[in-house]
Structure formats: structure tokens, C-alpha cells
Design an enzyme around this catalytic site. Structure first.
Site, PDB file in Angstrom:
ATOM      1  N   LYS A  55     -30.339   3.991 -58.051  1.00 40.12           N
ATOM      2  CA  LYS A  55     -29.070   3.476 -58.988  1.00 40.12           C
ATOM      3  C   LYS A  55     -29.415   2.525 -59.701  1.00 40.12           C
ATOM      4  O   LYS A  55     -29.702   1.180 -59.447  1.00 40.12           O
ATOM      5  CB  LYS A  55     -27.850   3.886 -58.589  1.00 40.12           C
ATOM      6  CG  LYS A  55     -26.693   3.537 -59.236  1.00 40.12           C
ATOM      7  CD  LYS A  55     -25.926   3.958 -58.669  1.00 40.12           C
ATOM      8  CE  LYS A  55     -24.020   4.506 -59.680  1.00 40.12           C
ATOM      9  NZ  LYS A  55     -23.029   4.798 -58.805  1.00 40.12           N
ATOM     10  N   SER A 130     -20.808   8.743 -60.602  1.00 43.97           N
ATOM     11  CA  SER A 130     -22.282   8.515 -61.667  1.00 43.97           C
ATOM     12  C   SER A 130     -23.225   7.750 -61.071  1.00 43.97           C
ATOM     13  O   SER A 130     -24.080   7.223 -61.490  1.00 43.97           O
ATOM     14  CB  SER A 130     -21.066   6.274 -61.502  1.00 43.97           C
ATOM     15  OG  SER A 130     -21.020   5.749 -59.979  1.00 43.97           O
ATOM     16  N   SER A 154     -18.638   8.506 -55.982  1.00 44.24           N
ATOM     17  CA  SER A 154     -20.049   8.504 -57.060  1.00 44.24           C
ATOM     18  C   SER A 154     -21.362   8.733 -56.503  1.00 44.24           C
ATOM     19  O   SER A 154     -21.990   9.083 -56.826  1.00 44.24           O
ATOM     20  CB  SER A 154     -20.809   7.258 -57.425  1.00 44.24           C
ATOM     21  OG  SER A 154     -19.604   7.372 -58.971  1.00 44.24           O
TER      22      SER A 154
END
Ligand code: GLN
Length: 491
Positions: A55, A130, A154
């Protein structure tokens, strides 16, 4: 590292459809895996030679570290996060950085200022967030695992939306050195993976005390072992453990408190397909020999307000470092230092980030801390206490709590979407584990109406081994689904 035949064209085809990556840099013939290598000899364990994605709010030297923000669009990381370095030392190779909601704020990845990511099961829908880019990349089979961060759900929510495994570890089990902080007391680096066994292998390597992060701990000696799965431990037969179930009815009770549902509570009611997926998981666990008991989490309803109070308070402090002085996008013109900082933030931060900084500043205003922040901390302690009463002590009621992950399956864009308010209210099921600091594992329970439905298991601190065993038991009997077009390249 040698890439399997056809792998790169497979990746490109998927990536064109889903847009999971902010930067995609697989090794080529003239660059055989040099990117991001820590220089250590590749290990020979389960991760040796495997590609993975990270990420884009986790630092990997030489790669982008945009956090999905315009402010950091051109920033490249000068160092590598401890969790990533450990995986590289075990022989795994970073092949790209994935899209996310700006600074991890959101549940759809649509809050990224840089690009849109779509769900591999249905590209008209969001991948969740996310960590949506990481979840989509794993679901599409581009990587067997990816790293995400989980502050309020997330890792687990996008895992559920994309039909992959998502682990949010115990707070402090994995180093946060190299994570761009959003809400420091809540967030953890987590794993998204294709199988439970993979998640186990990755987590075993990532975890442990790190001198660069004073909140980290080694697992205590009595922590459930991670070393082998349920079959090897011989507990896959009869006489399994007890699972506490937070049933849809218990949720409804917690939400209404006996009265009518308010708007936030209505947004947290499970849609029919999710309810069906959850009940399927319960039936299957019974079928596998687990004893299911009902549990209640009385403070559940207050989890979301407490989470958003604490998370925004911490975000307002953490994001104060982005002033564009040492790094970050610089405004073209500024008369003085104050104006430089103001403009950098005005131009660099997206609307959701600004909203949260303002909210955080509001709840921390002098004279108001009692009313918001301290109350939120009391709710946090209460929720932690509820889980400890069920899972902890000398006589725990159960080994794990089974809960929904999110009230809906992957939602669409435009009119079929969820409002920003509903998305926040729907964090109810995931934010508990962050408030309590406990580990939680999301995995696909079933496919309903063509989309995956995830469920999650919460355990006591450092009991990731128990959660992985239970989920692997499920997976052994009910293998996880893949989206149409998926090909397995990695063993
Ligand atoms: N949806 C939550 C939020 O918007 C979760 C974010 C996260 O875990 N990073 O804050």
C-alpha cells in the site's frame, strides 16, 4: 526472480481494468529483482521468490510513497518500513505500490487523489478501502499477497469486498516504522492474501519487536502457535473450540437499544446478501464441529463516534508535519512561510482529509476535551472490556468472536453508491478491533449475487494463531472463490 510465462501480460490486462497500482515495477530481464531489494540473500522459506505489493502509505526505498495524495504525488521514499524489510529478507520481492484512500481515510479507495481503482469481481464497483489497491491486486491474482494498513477496517473491509483474506494484527505485534501515520493508537500494518496459509506465512515473518517502534512487542510465550495449520495440529476432527457469534439479531439489539433506529444505525443494518453470507458461515462452522454461542457487545453502537473522535484527533496532529518545507508539493507562489504552508495544504489535501483535520482540531479544542475526546476514550475502554470479558481471563467464553465485516457487499459508484455518512456509520463492525487493540481476520464466507461476502473473527491479544486455524479449517472445506478470469500463478 524469474516470472512465470504469460504473467506480465496477465497483469497488464487486469491492471487496465482495475487500476490497482500507483506504481507497478515487476522485475524485467535486465532488472532481475533489484528494485527494492534490501541486499540480503533471499530466504528459502515459504515467501522466497514471491512478488508482493505494498500500500502506498508504507515506505519502500526507491518507490513512490504518495499516500494517495497530491501533496506527495512525486515523493519517493528514502527508506524501507521494517515490516517490508523483513519480507524482503525472507526472499519476497516488492513489485509495486497500490492505490488507497488519501492517507488511509475512507472505505472505497475513491478518496485517492491520484486514480480510481475498481473491484475485480465487477469493475463498476469499488474495491473497498482504504487498502483497496492491495485487495484488488490480490483478488486479481497479480500478487499472492499485499500489505495494507488497518486503522478502522482498511484491511478487512476491502478484503471482504474483493473476496480475499485480510488480517489486522494485535496492536504492537507488527512494527509501524515506515508507515505514514494517520491515527497512531489505532493503526496496524496488515496482510491481504489469497489463502489463509499465505497470511500465516507472511504474518510470521512480519511480526515481532522492533527497536524502531517502541510500541512493538514479541508475542508472549503462551500465545497460540503460528507454526502449523489446524490439520497438523490434529484439531481438525471433532471436539473443536467454541466460537462466539455476534448474530444479526444481537447487532440489531445493540443498534436500537430498544428504541427506533437512527440514521447511523440504519446504515449499519446488514443487507440481505450479507446476512445470508453470515448465516452460511455460522452453519458451516457448526458443520465443521465448532460449538457456536451467542454473544453481545453492549457498547457497539458507540464505537463509530468514538473511533472518529480519536482517529480525527490523532490525524490532526499527525498530518501537521505536511508543510511542504522539507518535502511534498510546493505551491508556486507564497509571500511568506505561513502562506507557503497554508497554500500547500489548501492545494495538496483532498476534501476528506481537510474535513478530518478540522474535526480533529474541533474535538481537541481547549475546554472541549472532556466533552468529546475523553468520552471517546471511555467508550474505547468499555468496548475493550466487553471483548476481554468474552475472550480473556482464566475462563474465556469462546476462542474467537465471529462478526460481520461490513453491512454491504462492494458498492457501486454514482447513484448506487453509499453516502460518505453511511460509509462511516458502516465502520461499526471493523472499528471495534482497532479500539480494543485486538487481532481480527476477515475471510470470504460465500458469494452472494455474484459478489463475495466476508466475515471476521476477533481474538484475544496475540491469538492470531487461533484465528488463522479456524479460518483455515473453513477454507479447507469451503475453498475461497475467485473472480472470473483469475489465474493462480503462485503456489
Ligand atoms: N473507513 C475507515 C476510515 O475511513 C477506516 C480507515 C482505515 O482503517 N485506515 O477511517
Amino acid at each position: 526472480m524469474r516470472l512465470p510465462d504469460g504473467f506480465l501480460s496477465y497483469c497488464n490486462e487486469w491492471e487496465e481494468k482495475i487500476g490497482a497500482f500507483i506504481e507497478f515495477a515487476p522485475p524485467s530481464a535486465d532488472n532481475s529483482g533489484a528494485a527494492g531489494s534490501s541486499g540480503a540473500l533471499p530466504g528459502s522459506g515459504a515467501l522466497a521468490g514471491l512478488p508482493f505489493a505494498v500500500k502506498d502509505n508504507i515506505a519502500v526505498k526507491g518507490f513512490s510513497l504518495t499516500c494517495g495524495s497530491k501533496l506527495l504525488e512525486h515523493f519517493r521514499s528514502p527508506y524501507t518500513a521494517t515490516a517490508v524489510r523483513k519480507l524482503q529478507d525472507a526472499g519476497a520481492l516488492v513489485i509495486g505500490k497500490t492505490n488507497l484512500d488519501e492517507f488511509g481515510m475512507g472505505s472505497s479507495t475513491d478518496n485517492s487523489a491520484l486514480k480510481k481503482t475498481s473491484n475485480p469481481w465487477d469493475t463498476r464497483r469499488v474495491p473497498g478501502g482504504s487498502s483497496g489497491g492491495s485487495a484488488a491486486a490480490v483478488a486479481a491474482g497479480i500478487v499472492p499477497f499485499a500489505l495494507g494498513t488497518d486503522t478502522g477496517g482498511s484491511v478487512r473491509e476491502p478484503a471482504a469486498f474483493c473476496g480475499v483474506v485480510g488480517l489486522k494484527p494485535t496492536y504492537g505485534a507488527v512494527s509501524r516504522f515506515g508507515l505514514v501515520a494517520y491515527a497512531s493508537s489505532l493503526e496496524c500494518a496488515g496482510v491481504l492474501s489469497d489463502t489463509v496459509a499465505r497470511c500465516r506465512a507472511v504474518f510470521s515473518v512480519m511480526r515481532g519487536r522492533d527497536p524502531m517502534d517502541e510500541t512493538t512487542l514479541d508475542p508472549p510465550p503462551d500465545a497460540p502457535s503460528l507454526s502449523d495449520g489446524p490439520l497438523e495440529k490434529g484439531n481438525a476432527a471433532s471436539g473443536k473450540g467454541v466460537i462466539g457469534v455476534l448474530s444479526p439479531e444481537a447487532v440489531a439489539r445493540a443498534l436500537s437499544g430498544g428504541g427506533d433506529l437512527d440514521a447511523a444505525a440504519r446504515a449499519a443494518v446488514l443487507e440481505d446478501e450479507v446476512r445470508r453470507g453470515f448465516l452460511t458461515a455460522c452453519e458451516r462452522f457448526s458443520g465443521l464441529g465448532y460449538t457456536l454461542i451467542d454473544v453481545d457487545i453492549p457498547g457497539l453502537k458507540y464505537g463509530v463516534p468514538a473511533y472518529y473522535t480519536i482517529a480525527t484527533a490523532e490525524a490532526s496532529a499527525n498530518l501537521a508535519r505536511f508543510d511542504s518545507v522539507r518535502y511534498g508539493a510546493r505551491p508556486e507562489k507564497a509571500e511568506n512561510a505561513g502562506e507557503l504552508v497554508d497554500r500547500a495544504r489548501e492545494e495538496g489535501f483532498g476534501a476528506e482529509v481537510k474535513l478530518r483535520i478540522l474535526l480533529g482540531t474541533f474535538v481537541l479544542r481547549s475546554g472541549f476535551q472532556d466533552r468529546y475526546y475523553l468520552r471517546a476514550q471511555r467508550i474505547r475502554a468499555g468496548i475493550k472490556g466487553s471483548f476481554e470479558a468474552i475472550l480473556g481471563g482464566a475462563n474465556p467464553l469462546c476462542g474467537a468472536v465471529l462478526m460481520p465485516v461490513f453491512p454491504t457487499r462492494a458498492f457501486g459508484r454514482g447513484p448506487g453508491s453509499l453516502s460518505a455518512f453511511a460509509q462511516k456509520a458502516a465502520d461499526l463492525y471493523t472499528c471495534c478491533a482497532n479500539l480494543a487493540g485486538l487481532p481480527a481476520l476477515s475471510f470470504p464466507a460465500s458469494v452472494e449475487g455474484g459478489l463475495p461476502v466476508g466475515v471476521q473473527l476477533l481474538g484475544r491479544a496475540f491469538a492470531e494463531g487461533t484465528l488463522l486455524d479456524i479460518a483455515e479449517d473453513y477454507e479447507n472445506r469451503h475453498p475461497f472463490p475467485h473472480p472470473p478470469g483469475y489465474r493462480a500463478f503462485w503456489r
